[in-house]
Design a protein around this motif. Structure first.
Motif, PDB file in Angstrom:
ATOM      1  N   PRO A 127       0.833  -1.207   0.000  1.00 45.19           N
ATOM      2  CA  PRO A 127       0.000   0.000   0.000  1.00 45.19           C
ATOM      3  C   PRO A 127       0.867   1.256   0.000  1.00 45.19           C
ATOM      4  N   GLN A 128       0.347   2.312  -0.594  1.00 41.06           N
ATOM      5  CA  GLN A 128       1.089   3.558  -0.669  1.00 41.06           C
ATOM      6  C   GLN A 128       1.349   4.124   0.719  1.00 41.06           C
ATOM      7  N   LEU A 129       0.356   3.967   1.601  1.00 36.70           N
ATOM      8  CA  LEU A 129       0.541   4.483   2.959  1.00 36.70           C
ATOM      9  C   LEU A 129       1.654   3.739   3.687  1.00 36.70           C
ATOM     10  N   LEU A 130       1.795   2.442   3.468  1.00 40.75           N
ATOM     11  CA  LEU A 130       2.874   1.682   4.091  1.00 40.75           C
ATOM     12  C   LEU A 130       4.234   2.164   3.596  1.00 40.75           C
ATOM     13  N   LEU A 131       4.344   2.446   2.305  1.00 43.05           N
ATOM     14  CA  LEU A 131       5.593   3.004   1.789  1.00 43.05           C
ATOM     15  C   LEU A 131       5.899   4.354   2.420  1.00 43.05           C
ATOM     16  N   GLN A 132       4.862   5.175   2.580  1.00 37.92           N
ATOM     17  CA  GLN A 132       5.079   6.485   3.200  1.00 37.92           C
ATOM     18  C   GLN A 132       5.530   6.337   4.653  1.00 37.92           C
ATOM     19  N   LEU A 133       4.914   5.390   5.377  1.00 40.37           N
ATOM     20  CA  LEU A 133       5.311   5.192   6.772  1.00 40.37           C
ATOM     21  C   LEU A 133       6.730   4.648   6.877  1.00 40.37           C
ATOM     22  N   LEU A 134       7.092   3.714   6.003  1.00 38.84           N
ATOM     23  CA  LEU A 134       8.461   3.198   6.014  1.00 38.84           C
ATOM     24  C   LEU A 134       9.470   4.294   5.674  1.00 38.84           C
ATOM     25  N   THR A 135       9.127   5.131   4.721  1.00 29.40           N
ATOM     26  CA  THR A 135      10.019   6.234   4.364  1.00 29.40           C
ATOM     27  C   THR A 135      10.165   7.205   5.527  1.00 29.40           C
ATOM     28  N   LEU A 136       9.028   7.553   6.152  1.00 28.17           N
ATOM     29  CA  LEU A 136       9.069   8.480   7.277  1.00 28.17           C
ATOM     30  C   LEU A 136       9.830   7.885   8.467  1.00 28.17           C
ATOM     31  N   GLY A 137       9.556   6.618   8.790  1.00 30.05           N
ATOM     32  CA  GLY A 137      10.245   6.001   9.925  1.00 30.05           C
ATOM     33  C   GLY A 137      11.735   5.844   9.692  1.00 30.05           C
ATOM     34  N   SER A 138      12.099   5.402   8.493  1.00 34.84           N
ATOM     35  CA  SER A 138      13.532   5.253   8.190  1.00 34.84           C
ATOM     36  C   SER A 138      14.241   6.599   8.202  1.00 34.84           C
ATOM     37  N   GLY A 139      13.588   7.620   7.647  1.00 37.05           N
ATOM     38  CA  GLY A 139      14.192   8.942   7.653  1.00 37.05           C
ATOM     39  C   GLY A 139      14.344   9.509   9.053  1.00 37.05           C
ATOM     40  N   ALA A 140      13.322   9.278   9.888  1.00 38.87           N
ATOM     41  CA  ALA A 140      13.435   9.763  11.265  1.00 38.87           C
ATOM     42  C   ALA A 140      14.553   9.061  12.017  1.00 38.87           C
ATOM     43  N   LEU A 141      14.664   7.747  11.851  1.00 43.64           N
ATOM     44  CA  LEU A 141      15.731   7.005  12.516  1.00 43.64           C
ATOM     45  C   LEU A 141      17.101   7.468  12.039  1.00 43.64           C
ATOM     46  N   ALA A 142      17.254   7.653  10.742  1.00 41.91           N
ATOM     47  CA  ALA A 142      18.536   8.124  10.214  1.00 41.91           C
ATOM     48  C   ALA A 142      18.863   9.527  10.727  1.00 41.91           C
ATOM     49  N   THR A 143      17.861  10.376  10.840  1.00 43.89           N
ATOM     50  CA  THR A 143      18.087  11.733  11.339  1.00 43.89           C
ATOM     51  C   THR A 143      18.576  11.715  12.782  1.00 43.89           C
ATOM     52  N   VAL A 144      17.928  10.892  13.621  1.00 42.69           N
ATOM     53  CA  VAL A 144      18.345  10.804  15.030  1.00 42.69           C
ATOM     54  C   VAL A 144      19.789  10.314  15.147  1.00 42.69           C
ATOM     55  N   VAL A 145      20.134   9.289  14.377  1.00 37.61           N
ATOM     56  CA  VAL A 145      21.486   8.724  14.468  1.00 37.61           C
ATOM     57  C   VAL A 145      22.530   9.711  13.965  1.00 37.61           C
ATOM     58  N   LEU A 146      22.298  10.349  12.811  1.00 38.66           N
ATOM     59  CA  LEU A 146      23.287  11.264  12.248  1.00 38.66           C
ATOM     60  C   LEU A 146      23.448  12.517  13.096  1.00 38.66           C
ATOM     61  N   VAL A 147      22.362  13.052  13.601  1.00 41.21           N
ATOM     62  CA  VAL A 147      22.469  14.248  14.449  1.00 41.21           C
ATOM     63  C   VAL A 147      23.228  13.928  15.734  1.00 41.21           C
ATOM     64  N   ARG A 148      22.993  12.746  16.285  1.00 38.30           N
ATOM     65  CA  ARG A 148      23.707  12.383  17.504  1.00 38.30           C
ATOM     66  C   ARG A 148      25.188  12.173  17.241  1.00 38.30           C
ATOM     67  N   GLN A 149      25.556  11.588  16.106  1.00 45.40           N
ATOM     68  CA  GLN A 149      26.968  11.340  15.817  1.00 45.40           C
ATOM     69  C   GLN A 149      27.697  12.616  15.412  1.00 45.40           C
ATOM     70  N   SER A 150      27.051  13.434  14.595  1.00 44.06           N
ATOM     71  CA  SER A 150      27.748  14.604  14.054  1.00 44.06           C
ATOM     72  C   SER A 150      27.662  15.813  14.979  1.00 44.06           C
ATOM     73  N   ALA A 151      26.456  16.110  15.459  1.00 49.51           N
ATOM     74  CA  ALA A 151      26.263  17.313  16.265  1.00 49.51           C
ATOM     75  C   ALA A 151      26.220  17.047  17.761  1.00 49.51           C
ATOM     76  N   ARG A 152      26.359  15.797  18.167  1.00 49.54           N
ATOM     77  CA  ARG A 152      26.322  15.429  19.575  1.00 49.54           C
ATOM     78  C   ARG A 152      25.037  15.942  20.237  1.00 49.54           C
ATOM     79  N   LEU A 153      23.905  15.749  19.537  1.00 49.43           N
ATOM     80  CA  LEU A 153      22.608  16.203  20.036  1.00 49.43           C
ATOM     81  C   LEU A 153      21.653  15.026  20.072  1.00 49.43           C
ATOM     82  N   ASP A 154      21.074  14.745  21.238  1.00 48.03           N
ATOM     83  CA  ASP A 154      20.166  13.616  21.428  1.00 48.03           C
ATOM     84  C   ASP A 154      18.733  14.120  21.278  1.00 48.03           C
ATOM     85  N   LEU A 155      18.114  13.916  20.083  1.00 45.82           N
ATOM     86  CA  LEU A 155      16.754  14.390  19.838  1.00 45.82           C
ATOM     87  C   LEU A 155      15.723  13.601  20.624  1.00 45.82           C
ATOM     88  N   VAL A 156      15.927  12.296  20.764  1.00 48.95           N
ATOM     89  CA  VAL A 156      14.966  11.473  21.495  1.00 48.95           C
ATOM     90  C   VAL A 156      14.904  11.881  22.949  1.00 48.95           C
TER      91      VAL A 156
END
Length: 552
Positions: free
Chosen positions: A156-185
């Motif tokens: 379903p299109q909605l499942l693709l959107q959720l996977l894209t959003l979840g993967s992007g959010a996870l990648a954002t949290v990890v990269l911001v924590r590694q590069s900027a030393r900022l814990d968003l969670v």
């Protein structure tokens, strides 16, 4: 004096030695200056060579960067063209091309001059763009392409959107924590008030989100189906996103329904089978027999190219109205939506009008007059036989061949003309009766029930043939069911009329008995050896019934 002036003494020698020392010192000083200048020139030359090498290395690195960017861009464009040629799902292009361009540009700029805090966020932006682009391409390659090739059900299109959003959010949290030393969670979860506010604000949105995911993971409907909800909401499904279901109604308007309402209400998928039903009514004149009217309507609808042959169209007599007989037409079509249904209905009603005009009929309309009813010209009923024609047809039957014209007229006057439509039962097996029937027009079939639920057709009768004679002459229940196979007109002859003829001509009784015996043989499959014995028994029974002979 001479000696002193000659300069040959010890003083002269000292002066000479001093002069020699001064010359040697000058030579040394000049040699040192020459060596220093040589060293400086050699160092400058080496520095120039190092600068030239650095420039060449930088240029080579820039060249490699832009060659790599151009190669990646060309690869994406070739892949997109190949997908269009093979009819595969479109590869995502915008974000990957943007990420490649940003990476090439930032890699080419001298970022060392930026403050460290700014440089970190610039590089983080580049990493996030590349990560998001990689997520889109990976989901396309792993989920969409194999589903299109038939390896599994399309996601379903909605499942693709959720996977894209979840993967992007996870990648954002990890990269911001590694590069900027900022814990968003931790920043979000440490504030209980902020968490409660976000939860309350997103309550309805989350309900619509999960409802939309439920709709897309289920198989209740897909895009292009024709839906009907409560309160008259109808339309073709255009899109189902994370929050709303969008329908296109008959007027071309976009109806937006929250997903939670779609799951809570009664949902009717009108085109689930691939065809949608189109049902409407039309009123025809009482002078047009229903069997002929249904045949005419069926002929019209089957000639339309958008009416499906399977399921077959259905024509029903709906009701008898004040001025017309209402017929219900139900046809099926491929096109979905109220607009397509209305177009086909309009075409069929128009063609029905022309078909009626060719048959000399019209669509009736109610007329009320405040005056005594007067006769008016109406179309003649189709082929209603006259008494003279009935006499002629009866005379052609072997049963009534020897009757005189007066006897035939008497028999016809005491009989009744009855009409039956296709499928109607004239008589039922086991029922009582006191009449026989002569087929004037149409056809009927005789059905015999061998066992409960199993009926066979014994024979078919056409114009000029009779049935029901055993009940008429033997006072026995109907031995078989007779059903009209098409519109037919029958002459019903009752027992009183036959009795009057038998009183005048007793010889007819033997002929009637022979005919009854022949029909019983057909129904009961009697042996030839029993035929004569049973014929005599029938004759005696009929004599006792009608008292045709004196002394009976």
């Amino acid at each position: 004096m001479h000696l002193g002036d000659g300069g040959t003494g010890p003083g002269a020698e000292r002066r000479q030695t001093q002069q020699d020392g001064e010359g040697t010192q000058d030579d040394r000083s000049h040699g040192g200056r020459t060596a220093g200048a040589s060293l400086l020139a050699h160092g400058a030359e080496r520095q120039d060579r190092r600068q030239d090498g650095a420039i060449e290395a930088c240029a080579l690195a820039l060249l490699q960067i832009w060659i790599g960017a151009l190669a990646a861009t060309a690869g994406l464009l070739v892949l997109a063209r190949l997908c269009r040629h093979r009819a595969l799902p479109a590869v995502p292009l915008r974000l990957p091309l943007l990420a490649i361009g940003a990476w090439a540009l930032l890699s080419s700029l001298p970022l060392q001059g930026l403050p460290p805090a700014y440089r970190v966020w610039v590089l983080l932006t580049d990493d996030l763009l590349l990560t998001y682009a990689a997520i889109l391409v990976a989901l396309w390659a792993v989920l969409q392409v194999p589903a299109h090739l038939g390896l599994w059900r399309p996601p379903p299109q909605l499942l693709l959107q959720l996977l894209t959003l979840g993967s992007g959010a996870l990648a954002t949290v990890v990269l911001v924590r590694q590069s900027a030393r900022l814990d968003l969670v931790g920043l979000v979860t440490t504030s209980a008030v902020l968490t409660a506010v976000i939860g309350l604000a997103a309550q309805e949105s989350l309900k619509d989100l999960f409802a939309g995911l439920e709709l897309q993971l289920g198989d209740e409907f897909t895009e292009g189906d024709f839906l009907e909800l409560d309160e008259g909401v109808r339309g073709v499904v255009v899109q189902v996103n994370w929050r709303d279901t969008m329908l296109r109604n008959m007027d071309g308007q976009l109806v937006v329904v929250p997903n939670s309402l779609v799951t809570e209400r009664v949902l009717r998928n009108l085109g689930r089978s691939g065809a949608v039903s189109n049902r409407f009514s039309v009123g025809l004149d009482y002078d047009l027999p229903p069997a002929q009217a249904r045949a005419l309507l069926e002929k019209v609808v089957l000639q339309h190219p958008r009416v499906l042959r399977e399921p077959a169209p259905r024509i029903r007599v709906k009701e008898f109205q004040d001025s017309a007989i209402a017929y219900e037409l139900q046809v099926w079509q491929r096109e979905m939506g109220d607009g397509a249904i209305g177009d086909l209905r309009s075409d069929l009603l128009e063609q029905i009008w022309y078909a009626l005009a060719r048959e000399g009929q019209s669509i009736p309309f109610p007329v009320r007059e405040l005056q005594p009813r007067r006769s008016r010209d109406r179309p003649q009923r189709a082929a209603r036989p006259s008494p003279q024609l009935c006499c002629q047809t009866l005379a052609s039957v072997g049963l009534f061949t020897d009757l005189s014209a007066e006897q035939l007229e008497t028999l016809v006057e005491g009989s009744h003309l009855v009409a039956y439509g296709p499928g109607e039962a004239v008589v039922q097996e086991g029922a009582e009766g006191r009449s026989m029937f002569h087929v004037l027009r149409g056809a009927v079939e005789i059905l015999k029930e061998l066992e409960p639920g199993h009926t066979v057709a014994v024979r078919q009768l056409g114009p000029g043939e009779v049935f029901g004679e055993m009940t008429l002459f033997l006072d026995a229940p109907r031995s078989a069911t007779v059903r009209a196979t098409e519109e037919c007109l029958l002459l019903e002859v009752d027992r009183d009329s036959i009795k009057g003829l038998l009183d005048e001509n007793p010889d007819l009784l033997e002929r009637f008995a022979a005919m009854v015996q022949e029909r019983q043989a057909e129904l009961r499959n009697l042996d030839r050896e029993q035929h004569s014995e049973r014929s005599n028994a029938l004759l005696d029974t009929m004599k006792r019934l009608f008292y045709a002979f004196k002394g009976s």
